[in-house]
Design an enzyme around this catalytic site. Structure first.
Site: not given
Length: 219
Positions: A71, A73-77, A138, A152, A168
């Site tokens: 679930g 939107q966009v995120t970064f790891h 999340l 994360a 997000c």
């Protein structure tokens, strides 16, 4: 106390490899399968959730963009971020999706409190915040009544790639991390506390920490 969980410490692993393993594990599990928690870090990658919009990818540059079925939107790891994936039979644990989200948010708040950091969740946006700044994201997926993906937590990482996206889906959302608020704190400090707080809130126990299971992840 509920049945014991399997805990896996996977180290630094490509996002797509771990995502494949989560799907394979979830598809193969039965009502008798033990629940698992995976602790992992990923090389730099942007992931687009199911609700992700291209407009929130501002300047990804050389960092790869991977579509995810979690679930959000966009995120970064990236290295220095503690990712925790929760592979749980929600029916067996009598957890709804909202209650699982709340449990994970409470886990982060309790973990940060152990480092004298005051954090809070928000009713209008999943995750955990320090004031207006976000410290933990999340994203979950539910299949066959079982959860995968997870959270994360920014610990001691390069935050600059977050400037290349609307994290997000929120333009101008600032990100922060544990080491900026508790200098000298690293992944090795945070990971055991994070796991202990999650198990405490779940009223669960765990055996020895394990590594890869080739049945699901390959060698």
């Amino acid at each position: 106390m509920s049945e014991s969980l399997v805990i896996r410490q996977l180290g630094l692993q490509p996002y797509e490899r771990v995502s494949f393993a989560m799907h394979r594990f979830t598809d193969a599990r039965s009502t008798a399968s033990a629940d698992e928690i995976w602790l992992v870090q990923h090389p730099q990658v942007f992931t687009q959730g199911q609700a992700g919009k291209a407009e929130h990818l501002l300047q990804p540059g050389a960092i790869p963009v991977v579509q995810s079925d979690r679930g959000g939107q966009v995120t970064f790891h990236g290295p220095g971020q503690q990712v925790m994936y929760v592979l749980l039979d929600l029916r067996r644990r009598r957890l709804g999706v909202r209650s699982l989200v709340t449990l994970l948010e409470q886990t982060i708040v309790a973990t940060l409190a152990c480092f004298s950091i005051s954090a809070h969740a928000r009713t209008d946006a999943p995750g955990v915040y320090i004031g207006a700044d976000k410290i933990c994201s999340l994203g979950l997926r539910i299949r066959k009544g079982c959860s995968f993906h997870g959270l994360a937590l920014n610990v001691a990482m390069d935050l600059s790639p977050f400037l290349r996206i609307n994290p997000c889906g929120y333009a101008g959302l600032r990100m922060t991390q544990v080491s900026d608020l508790a200098p000298g704190t690293g992944i090795d400090d945070v990971a055991p506390v994070l796991l202990a707080e999650c198990l405490r809130l779940m009223k669960a126990s765990a055996g020895e920490i394990q590594g890869w299971d080739p049945a699901y992840y390959g060698t």
